[in-house]
Scaffold this active site. Structure first.
Site, PDB file in Angstrom:
ATOM      1  N   CYS A 111      33.070 -37.027  73.765  1.00  0.00           N
ATOM      2  CA  CYS A 111      32.120 -36.865  74.864  1.00  0.00           C
ATOM      3  C   CYS A 111      32.051 -35.393  75.259  1.00  0.00           C
ATOM      4  O   CYS A 111      33.075 -34.776  75.578  1.00  0.00           O
ATOM      5  CB  CYS A 111      32.570 -37.709  76.050  1.00  0.00           C
ATOM      6  SG  CYS A 111      31.752 -37.306  77.602  1.00  0.00           S
ATOM      7  N   GLU A 112      30.852 -34.818  75.241  1.00  0.00           N
ATOM      8  CA  GLU A 112      30.745 -33.391  75.547  1.00  0.00           C
ATOM      9  C   GLU A 112      30.890 -33.093  77.035  1.00  0.00           C
ATOM     10  O   GLU A 112      31.042 -31.940  77.426  1.00  0.00           O
ATOM     11  CB  GLU A 112      29.429 -32.820  75.021  1.00  0.00           C
ATOM     12  CG  GLU A 112      28.183 -33.226  75.750  1.00  0.00           C
ATOM     13  CD  GLU A 112      26.930 -32.579  75.161  1.00  0.00           C
ATOM     14  OE1 GLU A 112      26.023 -32.265  75.945  1.00  0.00           O
ATOM     15  OE2 GLU A 112      26.846 -32.406  73.930  1.00  0.00           O
ATOM     16  N   CYS A 182      35.553 -41.818  78.605  1.00  0.00           N
ATOM     17  CA  CYS A 182      35.272 -41.180  79.893  1.00  0.00           C
ATOM     18  C   CYS A 182      34.905 -42.240  80.937  1.00  0.00           C
ATOM     19  O   CYS A 182      34.945 -41.974  82.143  1.00  0.00           O
ATOM     20  CB  CYS A 182      34.157 -40.143  79.760  1.00  0.00           C
ATOM     21  SG  CYS A 182      32.662 -40.761  78.966  1.00  0.00           S
TER      22      CYS A 182
END
Length: 220
Positions: A111-112, A182
């Site tokens: 996840c960026e 996340c």
């Protein structure tokens, strides 16, 4: 020196034109590999110090180096188009126009927004026109674009567009199911939710019979 292949340059240009490329500053990073690893390790070391970890502890002292090599050679290797997979395409001399579908392709990405793992599976299908691609190359393309800081929506569209460009056909479909740590391991801590994205083009979008066949095979 490893050069960027013509296929890699072609698909990169297509993604840039569609606003689907990752926010990468350069075509490739000109920092030498060893220097890059040392720089990443240096900053990981500083983060660990800020977190009040004993970086001299036997269990932790090699952690900056381990993370640096992992970032550079594994989970973020897709940021460099020199690592784009070698593509095998053959002419469709048998005039096949039946759906080719691969299910349960594993995706492991990052996840960026939080730099934490996202993982899942993809189903990809296409209807050949001029070209047929080696089946393992589809998996390798998925892996390449997964090995970046990503968002699932962009990743889904990237894979579809790249296959359209390489196969010279609009008739491509993809559906992706992913678990986001996340969401699972922080914030709301919802361990059950799954995120699904899909993109259908060409006959998969305009012909109900083709679309129904795609979803039927995906659910078998």
């Amino acid at each position: 020196m490893i050069k960027i292949s013509k296929e890699a340059l072609l698909v990169r240009s297509a993604l840039l034109s569609k606003g689907l490329e990752n926010p990468i500053l350069k075509e490739y990073n000109d920092i030498k590999e060893k220097e890059r690893e040392l720089l990443i390790a240096k900053y990981i070391y500083k983060i660990m110090c800020v977190l009040n970890l004993d970086v001299k502890n036997d269990s932790l002292k090699q952690t900056p180096t381990r993370i640096s090599k992992m970032y550079n050679n594994e989970i973020f290797s897709g940021l460099d188009y020199k690592n784009f997979p070698k593509i095998t395409l053959i002419d469709n001399i048998i005039k096949s126009n039946d759906m080719i579908l691969i299910r349960d392709i594993i995706l492991i990405s990052t996840c960026e927004h939080h730099f934490i793992t996202i993982y899942g599976k993809a189903t990809i299908a296409y209807i050949p026109k001029k070209k047929i691609i080696g089946l393992s190359k589809i998996n390798r393309i998925v892996q390449f674009y997964s090995k970046r800081p990503q968002i699932q929506e962009r990743l889904t569209k990237q894979i579809l567009v790249v296959l359209q460009i390489l196969l010279e056909t609009k008739d491509v479909a993809i559906i992706v199911h992913m678990d986001h740590f996340c969401v699972k391991a922080r914030g709301v801590c919802d361990v059950n939710s799954v995120t699904i994205t899909s993109c259908l083009e060409g006959w998969f979008k305009t012909k109900k019979s083709v679309r129904d066949e795609f979803f039927l095979k995906n659910n078998m």
